[in-house]
Design a protein around this motif. Structure first.
Motif, short mmCIF file in Angstrom:
data_model
loop_
_atom_site.label_atom_id
_atom_site.label_comp_id
_atom_site.label_asym_id
_atom_site.label_seq_id
_atom_site.Cartn_x
_atom_site.Cartn_y
_atom_site.Cartn_z
N ARG A 126 17.34 46.44 41.83
CA ARG A 126 16.42 46.61 42.95
C ARG A 126 15.06 47.10 42.48
O ARG A 126 14.02 46.63 42.93
CB ARG A 126 17.01 47.58 43.98
N VAL A 127 15.06 48.06 41.54
CA VAL A 127 13.80 48.63 41.09
C VAL A 127 12.97 47.61 40.31
O VAL A 127 11.74 47.54 40.46
CB VAL A 127 14.06 49.89 40.22
N VAL A 128 13.62 46.79 39.46
CA VAL A 128 12.85 45.84 38.64
C VAL A 128 12.69 44.49 39.32
O VAL A 128 12.01 43.61 38.78
CB VAL A 128 13.49 45.66 37.25
N GLY A 129 13.33 44.32 40.50
CA GLY A 129 13.10 43.12 41.30
C GLY A 129 13.88 41.89 40.89
O GLY A 129 13.34 40.77 40.91
N VAL A 130 15.16 42.06 40.54
CA VAL A 130 16.01 40.91 40.25
C VAL A 130 17.30 41.05 41.04
O VAL A 130 17.62 42.14 41.54
CB VAL A 130 16.33 40.78 38.74
N SER A 131 18.06 39.96 41.14
CA SER A 131 19.31 40.01 41.89
C SER A 131 20.47 40.43 41.00
O SER A 131 20.46 40.16 39.79
CB SER A 131 19.62 38.64 42.51
N GLY A 153 7.42 44.15 24.13
CA GLY A 153 7.37 42.70 24.06
C GLY A 153 8.63 42.02 24.54
O GLY A 153 8.78 40.81 24.37
N ILE A 154 9.58 42.74 25.08
CA ILE A 154 10.81 42.14 25.62
C ILE A 154 10.53 41.75 27.07
O ILE A 154 10.32 42.61 27.92
CB ILE A 154 11.97 43.13 25.54
N ALA A 155 10.53 40.45 27.34
CA ALA A 155 9.93 39.97 28.58
C ALA A 155 10.90 39.80 29.74
O ALA A 155 10.48 39.40 30.81
CB ALA A 155 9.22 38.64 28.32
N THR A 156 12.19 40.05 29.56
CA THR A 156 13.13 39.80 30.64
C THR A 156 13.63 41.09 31.28
O THR A 156 14.01 42.03 30.59
CB THR A 156 14.33 38.96 30.15
N GLN A 157 13.61 41.09 32.60
CA GLN A 157 14.13 42.25 33.33
C GLN A 157 15.64 42.40 33.12
O GLN A 157 16.16 43.51 33.16
CB GLN A 157 13.84 42.10 34.84
N PHE A 158 16.34 41.27 32.93
CA PHE A 158 17.79 41.34 32.73
C PHE A 158 18.14 42.15 31.49
O PHE A 158 19.11 42.90 31.48
CB PHE A 158 18.37 39.92 32.62
N ALA A 159 17.35 41.98 30.41
CA ALA A 159 17.62 42.74 29.19
C ALA A 159 17.47 44.24 29.43
O ALA A 159 18.24 45.05 28.91
CB ALA A 159 16.66 42.29 28.07
N PHE A 160 16.49 44.60 30.25
CA PHE A 160 16.30 46.02 30.56
C PHE A 160 17.47 46.55 31.37
O PHE A 160 17.99 47.64 31.10
CB PHE A 160 15.00 46.20 31.35
N VAL A 161 17.91 45.81 32.36
CA VAL A 161 19.06 46.23 33.18
C VAL A 161 20.29 46.42 32.30
O VAL A 161 21.03 47.41 32.44
CB VAL A 161 19.34 45.21 34.30
N SER A 162 20.50 45.49 31.37
CA SER A 162 21.66 45.59 30.48
C SER A 162 21.58 46.82 29.60
O SER A 162 22.58 47.52 29.39
CB SER A 162 21.75 44.33 29.61
N ALA A 163 20.37 47.13 29.10
CA ALA A 163 20.21 48.27 28.20
C ALA A 163 20.40 49.60 28.93
O ALA A 163 20.83 50.59 28.32
CB ALA A 163 18.82 48.24 27.55
#
Length: 392
Positions: free
Chosen positions: A117-122, A95-105
Motif C-alpha cells: 500500500r505504501v509503495v503503491g503496488v498490489s 538504482g534498484i527500480a522495482t517496488q516489488f524488490a523493496f517489498v520482498s527485502a
C-alpha cells in the motif's frame, strides 16, 4: 495442587514501579504481559494508586488514558509508514527500480499488505512477481529476509546479543541456519554486543563482629530444582543525584532474580527488603541455602532472623574472594555492560525505573541464558515447577 503463581505476592516497591510504567503512557495489557501479571491485577494497583483523587478525577484520568491509547496506535501506524518510506527512498537511491524488490527485502520487518500500500503496488502483483524470479534471486531474497530477522532480534535483545544468542533465538523461531552463517552476516551488518570496561567499586564491609556462616557451596553453583539455592549481593548505579544501591537475590536453578530492592543507602534493610520480596514471591521450603559475601548487611541480626524464621540455611564466601559468589557477580556485570553504563540517569527515580525494566522485563522474561540452554529464567522456572507438580 494449587498453581503456585496464584499465591504470588508483591512488595509495594514492585507495585509502584509497575504502576509507573502504566502512568508513563504504556498500555495496561502491554505492561501486564511484560511483567507476567494479569490485566485485572495491574488495573487494581493503578486504581489503588489513584484512589487519593475524586471520582471525577479518576474518570477524567481513564478518559485521558483512552485518548492516549488511540493516539499511540495512530502514531505507531504513521511512524511505521514513515519508516517504510525512508527505507524505500534509500533503497531506490541505489538504482534498484522495482517496488516489488523493496517489498520482498522488507517483508521480514513489515506486513506485505502495508508495504504494498505504501509503495503503491498490489499484493497479488507482488506474489506473481515473486514466483517468476530466478532461483539465484530467491537465494538473495532469502538472505535479505534473514538479515531482517537478525536485525529485529538484535534490536529486541536491546543490542546486547552476540551471534550465539541471535542464533539461539532464530532456532526458537524455527529458522535453521548455521552459527557461522549468522556470525558472518552480523559482522557484515556491523552488529556486535555492547561492551563496557567501567570499574566496580566495593560495596562490601566485612569488618564487623557479627557471626560468619561457613561456605556451604564451595563454588558448586548447581541446583536441580527452583528455590534450592539463592545467591545474594549488592551493587550500585550512578545518577546525577548520587549512588543508587541495588540488592538482589538470584535463584541458582532458574537464574531468575527472585528478589530485589533499591535505595540511596547501604543499611541492612536494603538487603532485607530484597529477601522479603523473594520470600513473598516463591515461599521456599525449609532447607534452602542462601549464599552471600560476608558483608555486614547479611551478617546483621535482623537479616539472620528472617533467614532463621523461614528455615533458610546461611552460607558465606571466604573473605575477599569474589569468585565464591561468581554467578551473582555476573548478573551485575550483565546489567551494567548491557544497559546501565550506556545511560546517564538524572535522578535516582529514573535509575530505578531503568533497573526495574532491566530485571523484571528483560533479564527475567526475555533474555536468553546460555546456562539454561538459551531459555529465559521464566521458562526455566515454569518447566521445573511443572516437573515438580508431575512428580507430586
Amino acid at each position: 495442587m494449587a498453581d503456585k503463581r496464584n499465591r504470588r505476592r508483591f512488595t509495594p516497591e514492585f507495585k509502584a514501579q509497575a504502576v509507573k510504567r502504566v502512568l508513563d503512557g504504556r498500555g495496561i495489557s502491554e505492561v501486564a504481559t511484560e511483567l507476567g501479571l494479569s490485566t485485572g491485577q495491574l488495573s487494581t494497583w493503578r486504581t489503588e494508586h489513584l484512589a487519593g483523587g475524586s471520582a471525577e478525577a479518576l474518570a477524567q484520568r481513564k478518559a485521558e488514558e483512552a485518548d492516549m491509547q488511540r493516539l499511540r496506535r495512530e502514531n505507531k501506524r504513521l511512524e511505521e509508514e514513515n519508516q517504510i518510506l525512508r527505507k524505500a527512498a534509500a533503497f531506490f537511491a541505489k538504482g534498484i527500480a522495482t517496488q516489488f524488490a523493496f517489498v520482498s527485502a522488507e517483508r521480514a520487518n513489515h506486513a506485505v499488505s502495508l508495504l504494498c500500500r505504501v509503495v503503491g503496488v498490489s499484493v497479488s502483483g507482488f506474489y506473481a512477481w515473486l514466483q517468476a524470479i530466478p532461483t539465484h534471486q530467491h537465494r538473495a531474497e532469502a538472505e535479505a529476509v534473514l538479515r531482517g530477522h537478525i536485525g529485529r532480534i538484535f534490536a529486541a535483545g536491546r543490542q546486547v546479543y552476540g551471534s550465539p544468542r541471535v542464533h539461539a533465538e532464530l532456532r526458537r523461531e524455527g529458522r535453521r541456519h548455521s552459527r557461522r552463517h549468522i556470525e558472518r552476516l552480523m559482522r557484515e551488518m556491523d552488529l556486535s554486543a555492547r561492551q563496557s570496561q567501567r570499574p566496580v567499586p566495593r560495596t562490601t564491609n566485612s569488618r564487623h563482629d557479627h557471626p560468619i556462616a561457613p561456605n556451604r557451596l564451595a563454588r558448586n553453583f548447581t541446583a536441580d530444582r527452583a528455590d534450592q539455592v539463592w545467591l545474594a549481593d549488592i551493587s550500585y548505579i550512578a545518577s546525577d543525584e548520587g549512588w543508587l544501591y541495588l540488592a538482589a537475590i538470584k535463584d541458582m536453578a532458574t537464574r531468575e532474580i527472585v528478589g530485589w530492592s533499591m535505595a540511596d543507602h547501604l543499611r541492612t534493610e536494603l538487603c532485607t527488603d530484597a529477601l522479603v520480596m523473594a520470600l513473598q514471591r516463591h515461599s521456599p521450603a525449609p532447607g534452602l541455602i542462601h549464599h552471600s559475601d560476608r558483608g555486614v548487611q547479611y551478617a546483621a541480626e535482623p537479616y539472620r532472623a528472617v533467614l532463621e524464621r523461614h528455615g533458610i540455611v546461611q552460607s558465606m564466601s571466604r573473605r575477599g574472594n569474589c569468585l565464591d559468589n561468581a554467578p551473582m557477580e555476573s548478573v551485575f556485570a550483565a546489567l551494567k555492560v548491557e544497559h546501565v553504563h550506556h545511560c546517564r540517569f538524572r535522578t535516582r527515580e529514573a535509575a530505578k525505573a531503568a533497573v526495574f525494566d532491566d530485571i523484571e522485563v528483560f533479564y527475567n522474561r526475555q533474555r536468553l541464558h546460555s546456562a539454561l540452554g538459551y531459555r529465559t529464567p521464566a521458562e526455566a522456572r515454569a518447566n521445573l515447577e511443572g516437573i515438580t507438580m508431575l512428580a507430586a
